[in-house]
Design a protein around this motif. Structure first.
Motif, PDB file in Angstrom:
ATOM      1  N   LYS A 179       0.814  -1.211   0.000  1.00 23.29           N
ATOM      2  CA  LYS A 179       0.000   0.000   0.000  1.00 23.29           C
ATOM      3  C   LYS A 179       0.850   1.264   0.000  1.00 23.29           C
ATOM      4  O   LYS A 179       0.379   2.343  -0.355  1.00 23.29           O
ATOM      5  CB  LYS A 179      -0.933   0.006   1.214  1.00 23.29           C
ATOM      6  N   GLU A 180       2.106   1.131   0.404  1.00 25.43           N
ATOM      7  CA  GLU A 180       2.996   2.282   0.476  1.00 25.43           C
ATOM      8  C   GLU A 180       4.048   2.285  -0.617  1.00 25.43           C
ATOM      9  O   GLU A 180       5.060   2.983  -0.527  1.00 25.43           O
ATOM     10  CB  GLU A 180       3.658   2.336   1.860  1.00 25.43           C
ATOM     11  N   GLY A 181       3.809   1.498  -1.666  1.00 32.37           N
ATOM     12  CA  GLY A 181       4.748   1.477  -2.782  1.00 32.37           C
ATOM     13  C   GLY A 181       5.359   0.110  -3.002  1.00 32.37           C
ATOM     14  O   GLY A 181       5.225  -0.794  -2.173  1.00 32.37           O
ATOM     15  N   ALA A 182       6.025  -0.032  -4.133  1.00 31.13           N
ATOM     16  CA  ALA A 182       6.619  -1.311  -4.516  1.00 31.13           C
ATOM     17  C   ALA A 182       7.969  -1.505  -3.836  1.00 31.13           C
ATOM     18  O   ALA A 182       8.693  -0.545  -3.559  1.00 31.13           O
ATOM     19  CB  ALA A 182       6.780  -1.374  -6.023  1.00 31.13           C
ATOM     20  N   VAL A 183       8.297  -2.764  -3.595  1.00 26.92           N
ATOM     21  CA  VAL A 183       9.548  -3.140  -2.943  1.00 26.92           C
ATOM     22  C   VAL A 183      10.268  -4.162  -3.818  1.00 26.92           C
ATOM     23  O   VAL A 183       9.651  -5.105  -4.311  1.00 26.92           O
ATOM     24  CB  VAL A 183       9.282  -3.745  -1.547  1.00 26.92           C
ATOM     25  N   ASP A 184      11.548  -3.963  -4.016  1.00 23.98           N
ATOM     26  CA  ASP A 184      12.343  -4.928  -4.770  1.00 23.98           C
ATOM     27  C   ASP A 184      12.519  -6.189  -3.915  1.00 23.98           C
ATOM     28  O   ASP A 184      12.972  -6.095  -2.767  1.00 23.98           O
ATOM     29  CB  ASP A 184      13.716  -4.339  -5.093  1.00 23.98           C
ATOM     30  N   PRO A 185      12.178  -7.362  -4.442  1.00 22.90           N
ATOM     31  CA  PRO A 185      12.314  -8.583  -3.636  1.00 22.90           C
ATOM     32  C   PRO A 185      13.765  -8.907  -3.297  1.00 22.90           C
ATOM     33  O   PRO A 185      14.018  -9.705  -2.387  1.00 22.90           O
ATOM     34  CB  PRO A 185      11.704  -9.672  -4.526  1.00 22.90           C
ATOM     35  N   PHE A 186      14.711  -8.274  -4.005  1.00 19.15           N
ATOM     36  CA  PHE A 186      16.126  -8.539  -3.749  1.00 19.15           C
ATOM     37  C   PHE A 186      16.804  -7.392  -2.996  1.00 19.15           C
ATOM     38  O   PHE A 186      18.032  -7.272  -3.006  1.00 19.15           O
ATOM     39  CB  PHE A 186      16.843  -8.850  -5.058  1.00 19.15           C
ATOM     40  N   PHE A 187      15.989  -6.579  -2.314  1.00 17.23           N
ATOM     41  CA  PHE A 187      16.536  -5.573  -1.415  1.00 17.23           C
ATOM     42  C   PHE A 187      17.411  -6.264  -0.379  1.00 17.23           C
ATOM     43  O   PHE A 187      16.982  -7.221   0.272  1.00 17.23           O
ATOM     44  CB  PHE A 187      15.396  -4.831  -0.714  1.00 17.23           C
ATOM     45  N   ASN A 188      18.654  -5.785  -0.228  1.00 15.16           N
ATOM     46  CA  ASN A 188      19.540  -6.452   0.730  1.00 15.16           C
ATOM     47  C   ASN A 188      20.035  -5.489   1.799  1.00 15.16           C
ATOM     48  O   ASN A 188      20.060  -4.270   1.607  1.00 15.16           O
ATOM     49  CB  ASN A 188      20.710  -7.141   0.020  1.00 15.16           C
ATOM     50  N   ILE A 189      20.408  -6.060   2.904  1.00 17.00           N
ATOM     51  CA  ILE A 189      20.786  -5.309   4.100  1.00 17.00           C
ATOM     52  C   ILE A 189      22.305  -5.273   4.217  1.00 17.00           C
ATOM     53  O   ILE A 189      22.949  -6.314   4.408  1.00 17.00           O
ATOM     54  CB  ILE A 189      20.182  -5.965   5.363  1.00 17.00           C
ATOM     55  N   ASN A 190      22.861  -4.059   4.082  1.00 15.43           N
ATOM     56  CA  ASN A 190      24.308  -3.907   4.217  1.00 15.43           C
ATOM     57  C   ASN A 190      24.716  -3.027   5.388  1.00 15.43           C
ATOM     58  O   ASN A 190      25.831  -3.149   5.890  1.00 15.43           O
ATOM     59  CB  ASN A 190      24.901  -3.309   2.932  1.00 15.43           C
ATOM     60  N   THR A 191      23.833  -2.134   5.808  1.00 15.75           N
ATOM     61  CA  THR A 191      24.160  -1.148   6.825  1.00 15.75           C
ATOM     62  C   THR A 191      23.054  -1.101   7.877  1.00 15.75           C
ATOM     63  O   THR A 191      21.950  -1.611   7.650  1.00 15.75           O
ATOM     64  CB  THR A 191      24.287   0.258   6.196  1.00 15.75           C
ATOM     65  N   PRO A 192      23.307  -0.463   9.023  1.00 16.30           N
ATOM     66  CA  PRO A 192      22.235  -0.287  10.008  1.00 16.30           C
ATOM     67  C   PRO A 192      21.015   0.429   9.445  1.00 16.30           C
ATOM     68  O   PRO A 192      19.877   0.097   9.800  1.00 16.30           O
ATOM     69  CB  PRO A 192      22.916   0.511  11.119  1.00 16.30           C
ATOM     70  N   ASP A 193      21.222   1.409   8.568  1.00 14.92           N
ATOM     71  CA  ASP A 193      20.086   2.098   7.944  1.00 14.92           C
ATOM     72  C   ASP A 193      19.266   1.130   7.092  1.00 14.92           C
ATOM     73  O   ASP A 193      18.026   1.211   7.062  1.00 14.92           O
ATOM     74  CB  ASP A 193      20.572   3.267   7.089  1.00 14.92           C
ATOM     75  N   ASP A 194      19.942   0.231   6.376  1.00 15.65           N
ATOM     76  CA  ASP A 194      19.228  -0.779   5.584  1.00 15.65           C
ATOM     77  C   ASP A 194      18.390  -1.682   6.481  1.00 15.65           C
ATOM     78  O   ASP A 194      17.267  -2.061   6.123  1.00 15.65           O
ATOM     79  CB  ASP A 194      20.203  -1.650   4.790  1.00 15.65           C
ATOM     80  N   LEU A 195      18.920  -2.029   7.630  1.00 14.59           N
ATOM     81  CA  LEU A 195      18.179  -2.879   8.556  1.00 14.59           C
ATOM     82  C   LEU A 195      16.929  -2.162   9.057  1.00 14.59           C
ATOM     83  O   LEU A 195      15.845  -2.769   9.136  1.00 14.59           O
ATOM     84  CB  LEU A 195      19.059  -3.284   9.734  1.00 14.59           C
ATOM     85  N   ASP A 196      17.061  -0.875   9.361  1.00 12.51           N
ATOM     86  CA  ASP A 196      15.885  -0.096   9.770  1.00 12.51           C
ATOM     87  C   ASP A 196      14.845  -0.079   8.655  1.00 12.51           C
ATOM     88  O   ASP A 196      13.640  -0.218   8.906  1.00 12.51           O
ATOM     89  CB  ASP A 196      16.294   1.330  10.130  1.00 12.51           C
ATOM     90  N   ALA A 197      15.307   0.114   7.409  1.00 13.93           N
ATOM     91  CA  ALA A 197      14.388   0.129   6.269  1.00 13.93           C
ATOM     92  C   ALA A 197      13.704  -1.223   6.113  1.00 13.93           C
ATOM     93  O   ALA A 197      12.497  -1.298   5.843  1.00 13.93           O
ATOM     94  CB  ALA A 197      15.140   0.490   4.993  1.00 13.93           C
ATOM     95  N   ALA A 198      14.450  -2.299   6.285  1.00 19.57           N
ATOM     96  CA  ALA A 198      13.866  -3.641   6.167  1.00 19.57           C
ATOM     97  C   ALA A 198      12.800  -3.870   7.222  1.00 19.57           C
ATOM     98  O   ALA A 198      11.770  -4.500   6.953  1.00 19.57           O
ATOM     99  CB  ALA A 198      14.954  -4.701   6.279  1.00 19.57           C
ATOM    100  N   ARG A 199      13.022  -3.356   8.414  1.00 20.45           N
ATOM    101  CA  ARG A 199      12.024  -3.526   9.475  1.00 20.45           C
ATOM    102  C   ARG A 199      10.748  -2.752   9.166  1.00 20.45           C
ATOM    103  O   ARG A 199       9.653  -3.214   9.491  1.00 20.45           O
ATOM    104  CB  ARG A 199      12.637  -3.094  10.807  1.00 20.45           C
ATOM    105  N   ARG A 200      10.897  -1.639   8.489  1.00 31.91           N
ATOM    106  CA  ARG A 200       9.694  -0.889   8.071  1.00 31.91           C
ATOM    107  C   ARG A 200       8.976  -1.643   6.952  1.00 31.91           C
ATOM    108  O   ARG A 200       7.754  -1.749   6.943  1.00 31.91           O
ATOM    109  CB  ARG A 200      10.078   0.522   7.610  1.00 31.91           C
ATOM    110  N   VAL A 201       9.745  -2.159   6.004  1.00 31.78           N
ATOM    111  CA  VAL A 201       9.155  -2.900   4.877  1.00 31.78           C
ATOM    112  C   VAL A 201       8.431  -4.143   5.383  1.00 31.78           C
ATOM    113  O   VAL A 201       7.333  -4.476   4.905  1.00 31.78           O
ATOM    114  CB  VAL A 201      10.245  -3.291   3.855  1.00 31.78           C
TER     115      VAL A 201
END
Length: 208
Positions: A179-201
């Protein structure tokens, strides 16, 4: 039909994260456990390629050590998986590889990659948004010796450079709609900011 085996690549140095990504949690579940849970419905057996100590508490998975002497990239983990399967006398033509730090990889990853019906010497790569994701791929067991020789040369560990020397197919995967936009299924976690983003996704999608 012989099921495809899989290897979870969990041997990276995690330099940008500062800690072992395999043990980071997403919705209370370690990334390694999440990857193993999601892939074991698609592939068998499931191998986990690590450089460090073995991890306990993951049923139906075999932990193997990366090929090589250090954190030498995904090709070392792929070679470790191919070598283990060869030693076990696997009858499969291909092995599926996936990364431990990509928590939303498709639930139909193996089905769609194998749907390309590759010949025994053909690599099949996942694609999304016009980009290849070579860590998510079908690797021919027949390439074990070629990959071993490539890595033994010590001159080039770039995954796509190895792929370029062999027959290859690509399979496109759609984005995940939310509902909040499309997400790439291959989004990967490299940094703490990425981890925060993954938790939101993770709160926006429902496929686990």
């Amino acid at each position: 039909m012989t099921p495809f085996p899989a290897v979870i690549l969990a041997g990276g140095a995690s330099r940008r994260m500062g800690t072992d990504k395999a043990i980071l949690t997403l919705e209370g579940e370690p990334l390694l456990a999440r990857a193993q849970r999601r892939i074991k419905t698609q592939a068998h057996p499931v191998l986990i390629s690590r450089h460090g100590d073995e991890l306990a508490g993951l049923p139906d998975a075999t932990v193997i050590r990366d090929a090589g002497t250090g954190h030498e990239g995904p090709l070392a983990g792929i070679l470790a998986g191919l070598g283990h399967l060869a030693a076990q006398g696997s009858k499969a033509t291909h092995m599926v590889s996936l990364a431990v730090d990509t928590p939303f990889f498709p639930a139909d990853l193996v089905e769609r990659l194998s749907g390309a019906r590759p010949a025994p010497n053909v690599i099949v790569l996942a694609h999304s948004q016009g980009r290849a994701h070579p860590v998510f791929a079908l690797w021919p067991l027949a390439l074990r010796e070629a990959l071993s020789n490539w890595l033994a040369s010590g001159s080039n560990r770039r995954l796509m450079d190895f792929v370029a020397g062999h027959p290859c197919l690509g399979v496109d995967f759609p984005l995940i709609s939310t509902k909040e936009g499309a997400v790439d299924p291959f989004f990967n976690i490299n940094t703490p900011d990425d981890l925060d983003a993954a938790r939101r996704v993770a709160k926006r999608i429902t496929d686990g």
